[in-house]
Design a protein around this motif. Sequence first.
Motif, PDB file in Angstrom:
ATOM      1  N   CYS A  42     -35.723 -25.719 -32.426  1.00  0.00           N
ATOM      2  CA  CYS A  42     -34.247 -25.664 -30.899  1.00  0.00           C
ATOM      3  C   CYS A  42     -35.197 -25.997 -29.817  1.00  0.00           C
ATOM      4  O   CYS A  42     -36.580 -25.347 -29.602  1.00  0.00           O
ATOM      5  CB  CYS A  42     -33.549 -24.910 -31.040  1.00  0.00           C
ATOM      6  SG  CYS A  42     -32.489 -25.098 -29.635  1.00  0.00           S
ATOM      7  N   TYR A  44     -34.088 -25.373 -27.162  1.00  0.00           N
ATOM      8  CA  TYR A  44     -34.397 -24.519 -25.645  1.00  0.00           C
ATOM      9  C   TYR A  44     -34.758 -22.993 -26.317  1.00  0.00           C
ATOM     10  O   TYR A  44     -35.498 -22.640 -25.593  1.00  0.00           O
ATOM     11  CB  TYR A  44     -32.600 -23.989 -25.227  1.00  0.00           C
ATOM     12  CG  TYR A  44     -31.910 -25.922 -24.770  1.00  0.00           C
ATOM     13  CD1 TYR A  44     -33.100 -26.380 -24.509  1.00  0.00           C
ATOM     14  CD2 TYR A  44     -30.994 -25.977 -24.431  1.00  0.00           C
ATOM     15  CE1 TYR A  44     -33.177 -27.629 -22.894  1.00  0.00           C
ATOM     16  CE2 TYR A  44     -30.382 -27.288 -23.737  1.00  0.00           C
ATOM     17  CZ  TYR A  44     -31.468 -27.990 -23.219  1.00  0.00           C
ATOM     18  OH  TYR A  44     -30.872 -29.394 -22.267  1.00  0.00           O
ATOM     19  N   THR A  45     -33.745 -22.986 -27.488  1.00  0.00           N
ATOM     20  CA  THR A  45     -34.124 -21.227 -28.091  1.00  0.00           C
ATOM     21  C   THR A  45     -35.556 -20.975 -28.799  1.00  0.00           C
ATOM     22  O   THR A  45     -36.299 -19.818 -28.764  1.00  0.00           O
ATOM     23  CB  THR A  45     -33.075 -21.016 -29.597  1.00  0.00           C
ATOM     24  OG1 THR A  45     -33.291 -21.649 -30.194  1.00  0.00           O
ATOM     25  CG2 THR A  45     -31.712 -21.193 -28.115  1.00  0.00           C
ATOM     26  N   GLN A  81     -24.745 -24.421 -29.955  1.00  0.00           N
ATOM     27  CA  GLN A  81     -23.909 -23.317 -28.859  1.00  0.00           C
ATOM     28  C   GLN A  81     -24.453 -23.463 -27.880  1.00  0.00           C
ATOM     29  O   GLN A  81     -23.625 -23.483 -26.719  1.00  0.00           O
ATOM     30  CB  GLN A  81     -24.274 -21.821 -29.818  1.00  0.00           C
ATOM     31  CG  GLN A  81     -23.668 -20.963 -29.070  1.00  0.00           C
ATOM     32  CD  GLN A  81     -22.083 -21.220 -29.000  1.00  0.00           C
ATOM     33  OE1 GLN A  81     -21.365 -21.123 -29.643  1.00  0.00           O
ATOM     34  NE2 GLN A  81     -21.809 -20.791 -27.399  1.00  0.00           N
ATOM     35  N   TRP A  82     -25.802 -23.535 -27.929  1.00  0.00           N
ATOM     36  CA  TRP A  82     -26.510 -23.608 -26.626  1.00  0.00           C
ATOM     37  C   TRP A  82     -26.502 -24.866 -25.171  1.00  0.00           C
ATOM     38  O   TRP A  82     -26.310 -24.919 -24.744  1.00  0.00           O
ATOM     39  CB  TRP A  82     -27.749 -23.710 -26.143  1.00  0.00           C
ATOM     40  CG  TRP A  82     -28.106 -22.088 -26.773  1.00  0.00           C
ATOM     41  CD1 TRP A  82     -28.624 -22.277 -28.266  1.00  0.00           C
ATOM     42  CD2 TRP A  82     -27.993 -21.241 -26.333  1.00  0.00           C
ATOM     43  NE1 TRP A  82     -29.076 -20.534 -28.418  1.00  0.00           N
ATOM     44  CE2 TRP A  82     -28.514 -20.594 -27.332  1.00  0.00           C
ATOM     45  CE3 TRP A  82     -28.365 -21.015 -25.311  1.00  0.00           C
ATOM     46  CZ2 TRP A  82     -28.670 -19.361 -26.846  1.00  0.00           C
ATOM     47  CZ3 TRP A  82     -28.824 -19.465 -24.898  1.00  0.00           C
ATOM     48  CH2 TRP A  82     -28.789 -18.651 -25.432  1.00  0.00           C
ATOM     49  N   ASN A  83     -25.999 -26.593 -26.502  1.00  0.00           N
ATOM     50  CA  ASN A  83     -25.509 -27.553 -25.901  1.00  0.00           C
ATOM     51  C   ASN A  83     -23.976 -27.289 -25.018  1.00  0.00           C
ATOM     52  O   ASN A  83     -23.730 -27.759 -24.422  1.00  0.00           O
ATOM     53  CB  ASN A  83     -25.450 -28.858 -26.818  1.00  0.00           C
ATOM     54  CG  ASN A  83     -25.452 -30.195 -25.781  1.00  0.00           C
ATOM     55  OD1 ASN A  83     -25.487 -30.595 -24.883  1.00  0.00           O
ATOM     56  ND2 ASN A  83     -25.258 -30.944 -26.958  1.00  0.00           N
ATOM     57  N   GLU A  85     -22.390 -24.818 -24.336  1.00  0.00           N
ATOM     58  CA  GLU A  85     -22.613 -23.803 -23.217  1.00  0.00           C
ATOM     59  C   GLU A  85     -23.364 -24.064 -21.961  1.00  0.00           C
ATOM     60  O   GLU A  85     -22.454 -24.102 -20.752  1.00  0.00           O
ATOM     61  CB  GLU A  85     -23.145 -22.262 -23.514  1.00  0.00           C
ATOM     62  CG  GLU A  85     -22.865 -21.640 -24.456  1.00  0.00           C
ATOM     63  CD  GLU A  85     -22.875 -19.916 -24.788  1.00  0.00           C
ATOM     64  OE1 GLU A  85     -23.991 -20.415 -23.894  1.00  0.00           O
ATOM     65  OE2 GLU A  85     -23.260 -19.459 -25.852  1.00  0.00           O
ATOM     66  N   LYS A  86     -23.634 -25.894 -21.653  1.00  0.00           N
ATOM     67  CA  LYS A  86     -24.772 -25.972 -20.752  1.00  0.00           C
ATOM     68  C   LYS A  86     -23.298 -27.077 -20.286  1.00  0.00           C
ATOM     69  O   LYS A  86     -23.197 -27.275 -18.992  1.00  0.00           O
ATOM     70  CB  LYS A  86     -25.470 -26.836 -21.304  1.00  0.00           C
ATOM     71  CG  LYS A  86     -26.800 -27.989 -20.164  1.00  0.00           C
ATOM     72  CD  LYS A  86     -27.809 -28.556 -20.862  1.00  0.00           C
ATOM     73  CE  LYS A  86     -28.314 -29.297 -19.806  1.00  0.00           C
ATOM     74  NZ  LYS A  86     -27.226 -30.509 -20.257  1.00  0.00           N
ATOM     75  N   LEU A 132     -29.639 -22.690 -19.113  1.00  0.00           N
ATOM     76  CA  LEU A 132     -29.304 -22.499 -20.019  1.00  0.00           C
ATOM     77  C   LEU A 132     -29.751 -21.366 -20.054  1.00  0.00           C
ATOM     78  O   LEU A 132     -29.543 -20.945 -21.930  1.00  0.00           O
ATOM     79  CB  LEU A 132     -31.172 -22.970 -20.153  1.00  0.00           C
ATOM     80  CG  LEU A 132     -30.820 -25.129 -20.082  1.00  0.00           C
ATOM     81  CD1 LEU A 132     -32.742 -25.308 -20.210  1.00  0.00           C
ATOM     82  CD2 LEU A 132     -30.219 -25.508 -20.375  1.00  0.00           C
ATOM     83  N   LYS A 133     -29.519 -20.748 -19.490  1.00  0.00           N
ATOM     84  CA  LYS A 133     -29.570 -18.667 -19.833  1.00  0.00           C
ATOM     85  C   LYS A 133     -30.730 -18.567 -20.935  1.00  0.00           C
ATOM     86  O   LYS A 133     -30.156 -17.629 -21.939  1.00  0.00           O
ATOM     87  CB  LYS A 133     -28.574 -18.289 -21.111  1.00  0.00           C
ATOM     88  CG  LYS A 133     -26.629 -18.866 -20.124  1.00  0.00           C
ATOM     89  CD  LYS A 133     -25.726 -18.603 -20.889  1.00  0.00           C
ATOM     90  CE  LYS A 133     -24.126 -18.568 -19.863  1.00  0.00           C
ATOM     91  NZ  LYS A 133     -23.012 -18.955 -21.747  1.00  0.00           N
ATOM     92  N   ASP A 136     -30.430 -14.759 -21.168  1.00  0.00           N
ATOM     93  CA  ASP A 136     -29.100 -14.179 -21.607  1.00  0.00           C
ATOM     94  C   ASP A 136     -29.899 -12.837 -22.977  1.00  0.00           C
ATOM     95  O   ASP A 136     -30.881 -13.013 -23.375  1.00  0.00           O
ATOM     96  CB  ASP A 136     -29.271 -15.048 -23.046  1.00  0.00           C
ATOM     97  CG  ASP A 136     -27.756 -15.172 -23.872  1.00  0.00           C
ATOM     98  OD1 ASP A 136     -26.802 -15.060 -23.289  1.00  0.00           O
ATOM     99  OD2 ASP A 136     -28.524 -14.130 -25.334  1.00  0.00           O
TER     100      ASP A 136
END
Length: 197
Positions: A42, A44-45, A81-83, A85-86, A132-133, A136
């Motif tokens: 991913c 982002y993560t 999930q990250w997409n 939330e953004k 993008l948190k 977090d």
Amino acid sequence: MRRIIKDENSEIVAQNLKYTEGNSNNNQTISKILFNEQKGFCAYTEEYIGRADAKDIEHFNPNLKGTENDNYSNWFLVKHQWNKEKSSKWDNFQPILYPTNENFNGRILYDNGDYRVADSNDIEACNLINLLKLDDIILADERKKYIRRKRDEISKYGLSETDFFEILIQDDLKQIAYLRAIQAEFNINIWEMIPNL
């Protein structure tokens, strides 16, 4: 998160692929190419995207989606999930640092499991972290636990960091996560160690 380098020789560019809403065959092709270019992680993560994980072609700037300006440089493969939330918050976090920015790693720093800006006046970097948190708490805690476990395992098995991670990669790539954290904590270039898919 680390800087993402787009491949100027990408199959997406070579085939002149365009994301088309509702065209699952076309978009699946783009998704597979991005998966391979990102070595399964991913954007982002930096967690491996497993078969059971919902994943999306992320249009980093969602305002470009469906326009002539939406192209390969705006697309990343991310966990759903990250997409999700953004997606609706983009306009609230402008201006923003792009993941492909050549100074990305110097502007957003990895700091013992956390991500922070190098300069608190860097609005673009602050906005990216918030959108993008990247800060977090739950994700940061998972990153820290992962690094602690790997340190313990390396010590337990008496291997060098490089040998340990080579074994994990060969055994099951899903055991690798948080690439920038691994690089910073163990001083190895984990990205180069992971074979192309």
